[in-house]
Design an enzyme around this catalytic site. Structure first.
Site, short mmCIF file in Angstrom:
data_model
loop_
_atom_site.label_atom_id
_atom_site.label_comp_id
_atom_site.label_asym_id
_atom_site.label_seq_id
_atom_site.Cartn_x
_atom_site.Cartn_y
_atom_site.Cartn_z
N HIS A 166 0.82 -1.21 0.00
CA HIS A 166 0.00 0.00 0.00
C HIS A 166 0.86 1.26 0.00
O HIS A 166 0.42 2.32 -0.47
CB HIS A 166 -0.93 -0.03 1.20
CG HIS A 166 -2.12 0.89 1.10
ND1 HIS A 166 -2.14 2.03 0.33
CD2 HIS A 166 -3.35 0.82 1.69
CE1 HIS A 166 -3.32 2.62 0.44
NE2 HIS A 166 -4.07 1.91 1.26
N ASP A 382 -9.21 -4.75 -18.47
CA ASP A 382 -9.45 -5.73 -19.54
C ASP A 382 -8.12 -6.21 -20.09
O ASP A 382 -7.41 -5.47 -20.77
CB ASP A 382 -10.30 -5.07 -20.63
CG ASP A 382 -10.52 -5.98 -21.84
OD1 ASP A 382 -10.14 -7.16 -21.78
OD2 ASP A 382 -11.07 -5.49 -22.84
#
Length: 464
Positions: A166, A382
Site C-alpha cells: 500500500h 481488460d
C-alpha cells in the site's frame, strides 16, 4: 445479497518466480512521500479480478500473456520491481534494483458460474487465488512489492489476484497500474498514461508545521468496552445492496437544502445503523472515518500519471447517544462537515504531522472505517478477455467500502460488504431493512421524528 459460502477449492500452484523489467532500468533510490510511508498503510492490499472465457482467446494462456505484460510494464513502473528500505526517522524509500515482482500461475477445478450470480467480498476461498504475503502482510521492508497469481478456471476463464504494498499506491494508483498491464497484454507498445513518481509533492515542509487538528491520529476520548476487534472469533460477513429505491429513500430523508453525494447519504446511514447494532453505551464516543481523494484538491494539481498515495482521512465524531437518538440528518451533517475540512492545507498538515509525531497509525477503536470505490474503475480492467464479472477487493474486514454492484434482478447500485459479530449482524440487518419501511423524516416539521429502532436503542441503553 447471497454469497456462495459453500464453494471450497484448492489451487494447484506453480513455484513462484521473480519477474523483472524486460529492459534495463535505472538503479537508484526513490523517496516515498510522507503520506505514503505512514504506519497505518504499511501492509499489502489485495484484489481479485474474475474473467470469463472469450471466443477470440481459445487456446491462449492468460498466465503467459499477463506474465509477459508484467515484464514490459515494469520498464515504466520500475520502482515496483525494487525493494523498500527504512532509513532514520522510520522514513521509507524504494531502492530501484530491478529484483522483480513475484508471479505464480495456478489451476482450479471451478468455473466462473460457481462463484454465483452476484459476486461480492469476501470472495470464496480468496486465499487460494492469492500468493503470499498472508500473515506477514504488515512487513513491507526488504521484500517484493507486488505479488501476482493468475489462476486458470475449468471453464476457460481465469482469476487475476494481486497483493501490492500500500505504501506504493492508493486505489487510484492501483487501477492506473492494472490498466497499464492490461493495455500491454492487449498488444499496446506503451501505457496510454505514463507513470509519474513525484512523491516530493506530498512531503512535509521544512520545518514541518501542523496547522490542523487530526483526530484520525488521536485515540477516542470517551472509550467504552471494546465491542469488536479484528480477528475475533464469531465475526461473520454479509453483503448489502443499495439500489435506486434505497438511495431515493435516503435522498428523501435528507433535508431539502442539503447538497450531498451518494457516498455521504449511505455512509451516514450505515454509520448510524452499525452503531445501533454494536450496542455502544450512550456516552461512548463513536466515529466515522473515510478516505478523501486529494487528487482534485491540491494546488497546483498533482500531475496526470501520479500513482502514489494521495488521500487524507476525514473524521466525524459524536456520542452513540447523540448519533442514534437524533435524526438521520444529524449523522449526514457530521459526515459532510468532516469531508469539507479536507483541503489542500489539511493534506499538507497531515504530511507534516507524520514527521513531527514519528508516522503514527490512524485510530480504529469505536470507528466505522469506509472508503468509496464506486468510481475507482477496478471493473474496467481488460486483459483482452473483456471486462471482468468482478473486479475489486478480495475481502472486507472491520474496514469496508462502497463498490459498484448489481442485485439478482440485474439492477445497478452500491454493494456494501460488512463484517460484524453474529448478534450485531442480526441487529444491523434489521436496521438496514428499516430503510424500505415508511420514511421517518417529517418534512413539515422543523424537528425530524425519531425512528422506532433508534428510540428502542436509546431506551434500552439508558435503562442499563
Amino acid at each position: 445479497m447471497a454469497m456462495p459460502s459453500y464453494l471450497t477449492f484448492k489451487s494447484r500452484r506453480s513455484e513462484p518466480v521473480l519477474v523483472g523489467p524486460a529492459k534495463p532500468t535505472p538503479h537508484e533510490i526513490k523517496l516515498l512521500s510522507d503520506i505514503d510511508d505512514q504506519e497505518g498503510i504499511r501492509f499489502y492490499r489485495s484484489g481479485i479480478h474474475i474473467y470469463r472465457s472469450h471466443p477470440s482467446k481459445v487456446g491462449q494462456d492468460p498466465a503467459k500473456i499477463i506474465k509477459a505484460a508484467l515484464a514490459d510494464v515494469l520498464v515504466y513502473y520500475y520502482p515496483i520491481a525494487g525493494r523498500i528500505r527504512e532509513e532514520s526517522g522510520r522514513k521509507l524509500v524504494v531502492e530501484c534494483n530491478g529484483e522483480g515482482i513475484v508471479f505464480v500461475e495456478a489451476d482450479v477445478d471451478v468455473s466462473v458460474d460457481d462463484f454465483g450470480d452476484v459476486i461480492s467480498p469476501p470472495i470464496p476461498c480468496y486465499q487460494e487465488l492469492l500468493c503470499e504475503p498472508d500473515s506477514a502482510s504488515a512487513v513491507v521492508v526488504d521484500r517484493p512489492l507486488l505479488y501476482i497469481q493468475v489462476t486458470r478456471l475449468s471453464c476457460g476463464g481465469f482469476v487475476f489476484g494481486l497483493q501490492l504494498c500500500h505504501n506504493i499506491a492508493d486505489a487510484a494508483g492501483v487501477v492506473q497500474l492494472l490498466k497499464a498491464i492490461a493495455e500491454l497484454a492487449r498488444g499496446a507498445e506503451a501505457p496510454s498514461v505514463q507513470p509519474v513518481w513525484a512523491r516530493e509533492l506530498l512531503c512535509a515542509r521544512s520545518p514541518p508545521r501542523v496547522t490542523h487538528q487530526h483526530p484520525e491520529y488521536e485515540e477516542v476520548t470517551r472509550r467504552g468496552k471494546e465491542v469488536i476487534r479484528a480477528g475475533d472469533a464469531g465475526l461473520i460477513h454479509r453483503a448489502f445492496f443499495f439500489g435506486p429505491k434505497e438511495m431515493s429513500t435516503l435522498r428523501q430523508r435528507a433535508p431539502p437544502q442539503i447538497r450531498c453525494s451518494r457516498f455521504d447519504l449511505l455512509a451516514a446511514f450505515v454509520w448510524r445503523c452499525r452503531t445501533v447494532a454494536l450496542g455502544y453505551d450512550p456516552c461512548d464516543e463513536v466515529r466515522i472515518q473515510f478516505v478523501v481523494n486529494a487528487r482534485g484538491r491540491r494546488n497546483p494539481p498533482l500531475p496526470v500519471g501520479f500513482y502514489g498515495n494521495a488521500f487524507a482521512f476525514a473524521v466525524a465524531s459524536t456520542t452513540a447517544g447523540e448519533l442514534c437518538g437524533r435524526p438521520y440528518s444529524y449523522a449526514l451533517e457530521q459526515v459532510m462537515k468532516a469531508k469539507a475540512k479536507v483541503t489542500d492545507e489539511f493534506l499538507q498538515s497531515v504530511a507534516d504531522l507524520m514527521v513531527v509525531r514519528g508516522r503514527p497509525r490512524f485510530t480504529t477503536a469505536q470507528t466505522y472505517l469506509v472508503s468509496d470505490l464506486t468510481r475507482a474503475g477496478f471493473e474496467e480492467v481488460d486483459f483482452g478477455w473483456g471486462e471482468g464479472v468482478y473486479g475489486g477487493a478480495a475481502t472486507a474486514n472491520l474496514a469496508t467500502f462502497h463498490i459498484k454492484s448489481k442485485n439478482g434482478r440485474g439492477e445497478e447500485g452500491i454493494g456494501l460488504p460488512m463484517c460484524l459479530p453474529a448478534p450485531a449482524m442480526e441487529r444491523f440487518a434489521l436496521e438496514i431493512a428499516s430503510l424500505t419501511e415508511e420514511t421517518t423524516f417529517d418534512r413539515q416539521s422543523p424537528t425530524p421524528v425519531l425512528d422506532n429502532h433508534s428510540a428502542t436503542y436509546l431506551i434500552s441503553q439508558l435503562s442499563n
